[in-house]
Design a protein around this motif. Structure first.
Motif, PDB file in Angstrom:
ATOM      1  N   ILE A   1       0.842  -1.203   0.000  1.00  0.00           N
ATOM      2  CA  ILE A   1       0.000   0.000   0.000  1.00  0.00           C
ATOM      3  C   ILE A   1       0.875   1.251   0.000  1.00  0.00           C
ATOM      4  CG2 ILE A   1      -1.597   1.367   1.427  1.00  0.00           C
ATOM      5  CD1 ILE A   1      -2.843  -1.398   2.261  1.00  0.00           C
ATOM      6  N   ARG A   2       1.898   1.247   0.826  1.00  0.00           N
ATOM      7  CA  ARG A   2       2.776   2.416   0.918  1.00  0.00           C
ATOM      8  C   ARG A   2       3.589   2.622  -0.362  1.00  0.00           C
ATOM      9  NH1 ARG A   2       5.005   2.227   7.193  1.00  0.00           N
ATOM     10  NH2 ARG A   2       2.983   2.692   8.163  1.00  0.00           N
ATOM     11  N   ILE A   3       4.048   1.556  -0.964  1.00  0.00           N
ATOM     12  CA  ILE A   3       4.783   1.660  -2.241  1.00  0.00           C
ATOM     13  C   ILE A   3       3.861   2.220  -3.316  1.00  0.00           C
ATOM     14  CG2 ILE A   3       5.785   0.304  -4.127  1.00  0.00           C
ATOM     15  CD1 ILE A   3       6.951  -1.563  -1.856  1.00  0.00           C
ATOM     16  N   ASN A   4       2.657   1.683  -3.421  1.00  0.00           N
ATOM     17  CA  ASN A   4       1.710   2.172  -4.418  1.00  0.00           C
ATOM     18  C   ASN A   4       1.382   3.646  -4.196  1.00  0.00           C
ATOM     19  OD1 ASN A   4       1.176  -0.012  -6.249  1.00  0.00           O
ATOM     20  ND2 ASN A   4       0.175  -1.068  -4.557  1.00  0.00           N
ATOM     21  N   ARG A   5       1.191   4.036  -2.952  1.00  0.00           N
ATOM     22  CA  ARG A   5       0.904   5.437  -2.638  1.00  0.00           C
ATOM     23  C   ARG A   5       2.085   6.321  -3.034  1.00  0.00           C
ATOM     24  NH1 ARG A   5      -2.425   8.597  -0.011  1.00  0.00           N
ATOM     25  NH2 ARG A   5      -3.753   6.998   0.816  1.00  0.00           N
ATOM     26  N   LEU A   6       3.294   5.884  -2.720  1.00  0.00           N
ATOM     27  CA  LEU A   6       4.488   6.650  -3.076  1.00  0.00           C
ATOM     28  C   LEU A   6       4.566   6.865  -4.584  1.00  0.00           C
ATOM     29  CD1 LEU A   6       7.329   7.871  -2.368  1.00  0.00           C
ATOM     30  CD2 LEU A   6       8.217   5.554  -2.740  1.00  0.00           C
ATOM     31  N   LEU A   7       4.370   5.811  -5.344  1.00  0.00           N
ATOM     32  CA  LEU A   7       4.436   5.926  -6.797  1.00  0.00           C
ATOM     33  C   LEU A   7       3.303   6.799  -7.346  1.00  0.00           C
ATOM     34  CD1 LEU A   7       5.420   2.283  -7.794  1.00  0.00           C
ATOM     35  CD2 LEU A   7       6.915   4.303  -7.641  1.00  0.00           C
TER      36      LEU A   7
END
Length: 170
Positions: free
Chosen positions: A158-164
């Protein structure tokens, strides 16, 4: 506005120290951050998410403890931490009696396992988190460590997707 691919390329091309700092904001395990950083470049989002999954699979119990240290107790998001508050949005406005139950169950869990109860709280209500905590309390330490590993992977995804996505929209 950049695309998610541009954001991914920028992340992959970041200097080592900058990349490590960014990855540690996603997951506070230095081992996880090193494993993910060592897997670059990533051809697409799926490859970065696969690197997260592969890194999570390699973490020791000590590494998992490092990762959990970066998470707030369920029911008590870190004040002023937008990520913590967003991820635990399901506790906003809940009845104080339910929060008290959650705090008591957390304390018992922490006494038994020696770390915070970790669950991917995104999209969950306080009630469902309390139910999950109670369901997991009887587990032994090894079983719980594997559940935590899976929950951390989901949170990292979730955090990786949000960052991208945020990088692409800025």
């Amino acid at each position: 506005m950049t695309s998610p691919i541009d954001a991914l390329d920028a992340l992959a091309a970041a200097p080592a120290a900058e990349l490590t700092e960014t990855l540690l904001e996603i997951c506070s395990s230095p081992s996880w951050a090193a494993l993910v950083a060592d897997s670059r470049p990533w051809s697409d989002r799926a490859e970065l998410l696969a690197a997260n999954e592969a890194a999570m699979a390699k973490l020791t119990v000590e590494d998992l403890n490092d990762a959990m240290a970066g998470h707030a107790r369920i029911g008590k998001p870190k004040a002023g931490d937008a990520t913590s508050e967003r991820e635990q949005a399901g506790i906003r406005g809940v009845d104080s009696a339910l929060l008290d139950e959650l705090h008591e169950a957390n304390a018992a869990y922490e006494a038994k396992f020696g770390h915070v109860f970790l669950i991917c709280a995104t999209g969950r209500t306080a009630d469902t988190m309390l139910t999950a905590l109670r369901e997991r309390f009887p587990n032994d330490a090894a079983t719980e460590a594997e559940i935590v590993r899976g929950e951390l992977r989901k949170i990292n995804d979730i955090r990786i997707n949000r960052l991208l996505d945020e990088s692409a929209n800025s």
